[in-house]
Motif scaffolding. Structure first.
Motif, PDB file in Angstrom:
ATOM      1  N   TYR A   1      -0.747  -8.796   7.989  1.00  0.00           N
ATOM      2  CA  TYR A   1      -1.871  -9.097   7.097  1.00  0.00           C
ATOM      3  C   TYR A   1      -2.758 -10.158   7.745  1.00  0.00           C
ATOM      4  CZ  TYR A   1      -0.003  -6.336   3.266  1.00  0.00           C
ATOM      5  OH  TYR A   1       0.438  -5.283   2.488  1.00  0.00           O
ATOM      6  N   PRO A   2      -3.911  -9.764   8.311  1.00  0.00           N
ATOM      7  CA  PRO A   2      -4.777 -10.727   8.991  1.00  0.00           C
ATOM      8  C   PRO A   2      -5.305 -11.796   8.035  1.00  0.00           C
ATOM      9  CG  PRO A   2      -5.403  -8.473   9.542  1.00  0.00           C
ATOM     10  CD  PRO A   2      -4.431  -8.392   8.416  1.00  0.00           C
ATOM     11  N   ILE A   3      -5.476 -13.000   8.544  1.00  0.00           N
ATOM     12  CA  ILE A   3      -6.053 -14.082   7.758  1.00  0.00           C
ATOM     13  C   ILE A   3      -7.464 -13.685   7.326  1.00  0.00           C
ATOM     14  CG2 ILE A   3      -6.829 -16.491   7.840  1.00  0.00           C
ATOM     15  CD1 ILE A   3      -4.544 -16.960   9.877  1.00  0.00           C
ATOM     16  N   GLY A   4      -7.756 -13.910   6.048  1.00  0.00           N
ATOM     17  CA  GLY A   4      -9.066 -13.567   5.503  1.00  0.00           C
ATOM     18  C   GLY A   4      -9.117 -12.222   4.807  1.00  0.00           C
ATOM     19  N   MET A   5      -8.050 -11.415   4.923  1.00  0.00           N
ATOM     20  CA  MET A   5      -8.043 -10.102   4.270  1.00  0.00           C
ATOM     21  C   MET A   5      -7.990 -10.267   2.748  1.00  0.00           C
ATOM     22  SD  MET A   5      -5.253  -6.989   4.598  1.00  0.00           S
ATOM     23  CE  MET A   5      -5.973  -6.214   6.045  1.00  0.00           C
ATOM     24  N   SER A   6      -8.816  -9.495   2.037  1.00  0.00           N
ATOM     25  CA  SER A   6      -8.809  -9.498   0.578  1.00  0.00           C
ATOM     26  C   SER A   6      -7.764  -8.511   0.072  1.00  0.00           C
ATOM     27  CB  SER A   6     -10.182  -9.095   0.032  1.00  0.00           C
ATOM     28  OG  SER A   6     -11.155 -10.051   0.377  1.00  0.00           O
ATOM     29  N   VAL A   7      -6.970  -8.959  -0.897  1.00  0.00           N
ATOM     30  CA  VAL A   7      -5.930  -8.115  -1.465  1.00  0.00           C
ATOM     31  C   VAL A   7      -5.954  -8.231  -2.985  1.00  0.00           C
ATOM     32  CG1 VAL A   7      -4.440  -8.307   0.574  1.00  0.00           C
ATOM     33  CG2 VAL A   7      -4.184  -9.949  -1.298  1.00  0.00           C
ATOM     34  N   ARG A   8      -5.376  -7.248  -3.635  1.00  0.00           N
ATOM     35  CA  ARG A   8      -5.226  -7.279  -5.090  1.00  0.00           C
ATOM     36  C   ARG A   8      -3.738  -7.377  -5.384  1.00  0.00           C
ATOM     37  NH1 ARG A   8      -8.732  -8.728  -8.765  1.00  0.00           N
ATOM     38  NH2 ARG A   8     -10.262  -7.734  -7.377  1.00  0.00           N
ATOM     39  N   LEU A   9      -3.370  -8.330  -6.226  1.00  0.00           N
ATOM     40  CA  LEU A   9      -1.968  -8.580  -6.545  1.00  0.00           C
ATOM     41  C   LEU A   9      -1.528  -7.778  -7.766  1.00  0.00           C
ATOM     42  CD1 LEU A   9      -1.960 -12.467  -6.062  1.00  0.00           C
ATOM     43  CD2 LEU A   9      -1.419 -10.692  -4.366  1.00  0.00           C
ATOM     44  N   SER A  10      -0.219  -7.640  -7.903  1.00  0.00           N
ATOM     45  CA  SER A  10       0.321  -6.847  -9.011  1.00  0.00           C
ATOM     46  C   SER A  10       0.059  -7.482 -10.373  1.00  0.00           C
ATOM     47  CB  SER A  10       1.830  -6.642  -8.813  1.00  0.00           C
ATOM     48  OG  SER A  10       2.494  -7.893  -8.684  1.00  0.00           O
ATOM     49  N   ASN A  11      -0.289  -8.774 -10.404  1.00  0.00           N
ATOM     50  CA  ASN A  11      -0.647  -9.413 -11.670  1.00  0.00           C
ATOM     51  C   ASN A  11      -2.130  -9.244 -12.007  1.00  0.00           C
ATOM     52  OD1 ASN A  11      -1.898 -11.165  -9.928  1.00  0.00           O
ATOM     53  ND2 ASN A  11      -0.789 -12.998 -10.586  1.00  0.00           N
ATOM     54  N   GLY A  12      -2.862  -8.510 -11.145  1.00  0.00           N
ATOM     55  CA  GLY A  12      -4.269  -8.229 -11.372  1.00  0.00           C
ATOM     56  C   GLY A  12      -5.233  -9.149 -10.665  1.00  0.00           C
ATOM     57  N   ASP A  13      -4.763 -10.293 -10.194  1.00  0.00           N
ATOM     58  CA  ASP A  13      -5.662 -11.243  -9.549  1.00  0.00           C
ATOM     59  C   ASP A  13      -6.053 -10.785  -8.145  1.00  0.00           C
ATOM     60  OD1 ASP A  13      -5.602 -12.873 -11.741  1.00  0.00           O
ATOM     61  OD2 ASP A  13      -4.159 -14.304 -10.914  1.00  0.00           O
TER      62      ASP A  13
ATOM     63  N   TYR B   1      -2.570   3.419   4.969  1.00  0.00           N
ATOM     64  CA  TYR B   1      -1.420   2.819   4.312  1.00  0.00           C
ATOM     65  C   TYR B   1      -1.627   1.312   4.245  1.00  0.00           C
ATOM     66  CZ  TYR B   1       1.423   7.082   4.766  1.00  0.00           C
ATOM     67  OH  TYR B   1       1.918   8.351   4.648  1.00  0.00           O
ATOM     68  N   LEU B   2      -1.048   0.677   3.228  1.00  0.00           N
ATOM     69  CA  LEU B   2      -1.004  -0.778   3.223  1.00  0.00           C
ATOM     70  C   LEU B   2      -0.182  -1.236   4.419  1.00  0.00           C
ATOM     71  CD1 LEU B   2      -0.355  -1.516  -0.557  1.00  0.00           C
ATOM     72  CD2 LEU B   2      -2.449  -1.969   0.722  1.00  0.00           C
ATOM     73  N   PRO B   3      -0.532  -2.387   5.018  1.00  0.00           N
ATOM     74  CA  PRO B   3       0.204  -2.839   6.204  1.00  0.00           C
ATOM     75  C   PRO B   3       1.713  -2.896   6.018  1.00  0.00           C
ATOM     76  CG  PRO B   3      -1.795  -4.121   5.968  1.00  0.00           C
ATOM     77  CD  PRO B   3      -1.692  -3.252   4.736  1.00  0.00           C
ATOM     78  N   HIS B   4       2.181  -3.379   4.865  1.00  0.00           N
ATOM     79  CA  HIS B   4       3.632  -3.470   4.685  1.00  0.00           C
ATOM     80  C   HIS B   4       4.258  -2.087   4.509  1.00  0.00           C
ATOM     81  CE1 HIS B   4       2.338  -3.695   0.378  1.00  0.00           C
ATOM     82  NE2 HIS B   4       3.411  -2.953   0.187  1.00  0.00           N
ATOM     83  N   GLU B   5       3.489  -1.129   3.995  1.00  0.00           N
ATOM     84  CA  GLU B   5       4.002   0.236   3.902  1.00  0.00           C
ATOM     85  C   GLU B   5       4.163   0.840   5.295  1.00  0.00           C
ATOM     86  OE1 GLU B   5       2.014   1.589  -0.381  1.00  0.00           O
ATOM     87  OE2 GLU B   5       0.922   1.922   1.489  1.00  0.00           O
ATOM     88  N   ALA B   6       3.167   0.603   6.158  1.00  0.00           N
ATOM     89  CA  ALA B   6       3.243   1.098   7.537  1.00  0.00           C
ATOM     90  C   ALA B   6       4.411   0.446   8.279  1.00  0.00           C
ATOM     91  CB  ALA B   6       1.932   0.818   8.262  1.00  0.00           C
ATOM     92  N   TYR B   7       4.600  -0.839   8.052  1.00  0.00           N
ATOM     93  CA  TYR B   7       5.707  -1.551   8.689  1.00  0.00           C
ATOM     94  C   TYR B   7       7.049  -0.990   8.222  1.00  0.00           C
ATOM     95  CZ  TYR B   7       8.710  -5.413  10.192  1.00  0.00           C
ATOM     96  OH  TYR B   7       9.702  -6.162  10.774  1.00  0.00           O
TER      97      TYR B   7
ATOM     98  N   HIS C   1       3.480  -8.873  -5.973  1.00  0.00           N
ATOM     99  CA  HIS C   1       3.328  -8.280  -4.650  1.00  0.00           C
ATOM    100  C   HIS C   1       1.912  -7.728  -4.501  1.00  0.00           C
ATOM    101  CE1 HIS C   1       4.688  -5.077  -7.396  1.00  0.00           C
ATOM    102  NE2 HIS C   1       3.893  -4.285  -6.693  1.00  0.00           N
ATOM    103  N   ILE C   2       1.566  -7.316  -3.289  1.00  0.00           N
ATOM    104  CA  ILE C   2       0.257  -6.729  -3.006  1.00  0.00           C
ATOM    105  C   ILE C   2       0.263  -5.256  -3.418  1.00  0.00           C
ATOM    106  CG2 ILE C   2      -1.346  -6.070  -1.157  1.00  0.00           C
ATOM    107  CD1 ILE C   2      -0.423  -8.597   0.345  1.00  0.00           C
ATOM    108  N   VAL C   3      -0.745  -4.852  -4.176  1.00  0.00           N
ATOM    109  CA  VAL C   3      -0.828  -3.458  -4.586  1.00  0.00           C
ATOM    110  C   VAL C   3      -1.934  -2.701  -3.848  1.00  0.00           C
ATOM    111  CG1 VAL C   3       0.168  -3.831  -6.857  1.00  0.00           C
ATOM    112  CG2 VAL C   3      -2.292  -4.051  -6.566  1.00  0.00           C
ATOM    113  N   THR C   4      -2.912  -3.418  -3.323  1.00  0.00           N
ATOM    114  CA  THR C   4      -3.954  -2.757  -2.529  1.00  0.00           C
ATOM    115  C   THR C   4      -4.666  -3.778  -1.667  1.00  0.00           C
ATOM    116  OG1 THR C   4      -5.852  -1.249  -2.617  1.00  0.00           O
ATOM    117  CG2 THR C   4      -5.805  -3.009  -4.234  1.00  0.00           C
ATOM    118  N   CYS C   5      -5.234  -3.313  -0.571  1.00  0.00           N
ATOM    119  CA  CYS C   5      -6.095  -4.144   0.260  1.00  0.00           C
ATOM    120  C   CYS C   5      -7.537  -3.808  -0.096  1.00  0.00           C
ATOM    121  CB  CYS C   5      -5.870  -3.857   1.744  1.00  0.00           C
ATOM    122  SG  CYS C   5      -4.243  -4.350   2.329  1.00  0.00           S
ATOM    123  N   GLU C   6      -8.362  -4.810  -0.255  1.00  0.00           N
ATOM    124  CA  GLU C   6      -9.759  -4.595  -0.606  1.00  0.00           C
ATOM    125  C   GLU C   6     -10.669  -4.944   0.559  1.00  0.00           C
ATOM    126  OE1 GLU C   6     -10.518  -6.515  -4.355  1.00  0.00           O
ATOM    127  OE2 GLU C   6      -9.261  -5.080  -5.437  1.00  0.00           O
TER     128      GLU C   6
END
Length: 362
Positions: free
Chosen positions: A302-314, A270-276, A356-361
């Motif tokens: 969300y640990p510092i340095g974690m790669s995430v994908r945002l809902s705007n695609g970035d 699960y994404l961290p915020h989903e688990a929370y 928002h965050i849509v996935t962790c990479e």
């Protein structure tokens, strides 16, 4: 340190390791500074490594302060691995792990971990950083311990209680060593009989630990009761709130969160915020309100340095927790949806209601 945790499936040849890559027992596979090639990436995937930390010029100012030092993590991983292996049998013990001296073995190392956590004021901003494709039992146990000790510090437990809690959490799943591996690693849904078999691990763990003379009853009860729930819906005995030891109530929160955010053979993490959010849904009914409040005040999911994908695609990297909400980070976007570099920009996701965050990479 210029860091970015990235899942191996997104890594391209030529990336440079910003941190060493360790195997399941904490031993170095690849050193910091190694340039990754196709063959090295393939080898890392083969041994179950899920993500690595790579150098990235866009995050060179991001400072990662590990709550627990790397050498200490290696030592506790190794000791936990050896101990769980030794305790899996009632008839023989490793010469390295004497059944009557486990507290004396773990105690000094747990004291050092507690000291390191205290140096950071007990704030868990960089915990649970073991990146394997399917978390091993001892990795899960160590990560749960880091979370639990952080929560125990927030609740101002004594040093003695913290060590007892640490021993209990490190060994809370020892009973799973007696459960058939084909059931624990089954990729599909468990049958009713298989699920009942898995539930036996709580009693098995208690039976193993209660006979070890230098382990306290408190520590043993963690193994027995960490799946009990306040409303009586847990196992093995269906206990309710007043009957469940506080150590077990605390461990339950750490155990649920760590399990949800780890990959399993039967589901993706699960994404961290989903688990929370799942923790919050059970607050006060199944899980302790006080412990979840402590979690919210101390642990950044969300640990510092974690790669995430945002809902705007970035694509972005977590650079620090938000002061508005520790469970929602401030990120720095560094690439577009095609993986191409963009002019970096920062975003506080606690106040950016449209992104928002849509996935962790990682």
């Amino acid at each position: 340190m210029n860091v970015r945790w990235v899942a191996l499936k997104y890594i391209k040849p030529g990336a440079v390791l910003a941190q060493r890559v360790a195997d399941g027992r904490g031993r170095t596979l690849l050193a910091r500074g190694i340039v990754l090639t196709d063959s090295l990436i393939t080898r890392l995937k083969r041994v179950g490594i899920r993500a690595v930390c790579i150098e990235n010029a866009s995050t060179e100012d991001v400072v990662v302060t590990e709550m627990v030092e790397e050498e200490t993590k290696i030592e506790i991983l190794s000791m936990t691995y050896e101990t769980l292996a030794a305790l899996s049998s009632t008839t023989s013990f490793s010469y390295k792990v004497k059944p009557t001296f486990l507290r004396s073995q773990f105690g000094p190392l747990l004291s050092e971990i507690i000291h390191q956590l205290r140096q950071h004021n007990g704030a868990g901003e960089q915990l649970g950083s073991v990146y394997l494709s399917d978390g091993e039992l001892f990795h899960h146990s160590v990560n749960v311990t880091f979370y639990a000790l952080t929560l125990g510090l927030q609740q101002q437990m004594s040093e003695t209680d913290l060590i007892d809690l640490g021993i209990g959490t490190l060994l809370h799943d020892v009973g799973k060593m007696r459960i058939p591996q084909h059931i624990l690693r089954k990729p599909g849904r468990l049958s009713h009989a298989e699920y009942r078999t898995v539930q036996l691990h709580a009693q098995f763990g208690y039976d193993i630990l209660k006979d070890i003379r230098d382990i306290s009853t408190k520590s043993s009860l963690v193994a027995l009761q960490h799946h009990e729930r306040l409303d009586g819906s847990g196992y093995p005995w269906g206990l309710k709130a007043p009957e469940i030891h506080p150590f077990a109530q605390l461990t339950a929160v750490a155990d649920v969160y760590e399990a949800l955010t780890a990959n399993r053979v039967y589901r993706q993490a699960y994404l961290p915020h989903e688990a929370y959010d799942i923790l919050l849904a059970d607050k006060g009914t199944k899980l302790s309100s006080a412990v979840i409040d402590a979690f919210a005040q101390t642990i950044s999911i969300y640990p510092i340095g974690m790669s995430v994908r945002l809902s705007n695609g970035d694509g972005a990297v977590v650079i620090k927790p938000s002061a508005d909400n520790r469970q929602v980070p401030i990120v720095r976007a560094i690439e577009n949806e095609r993986g191409e570099p963009i002019r970096p920009y920062e975003l506080n996701l606690a106040t950016a209601s449209d992104i928002h965050i849509v996935t962790c990479e990682s």
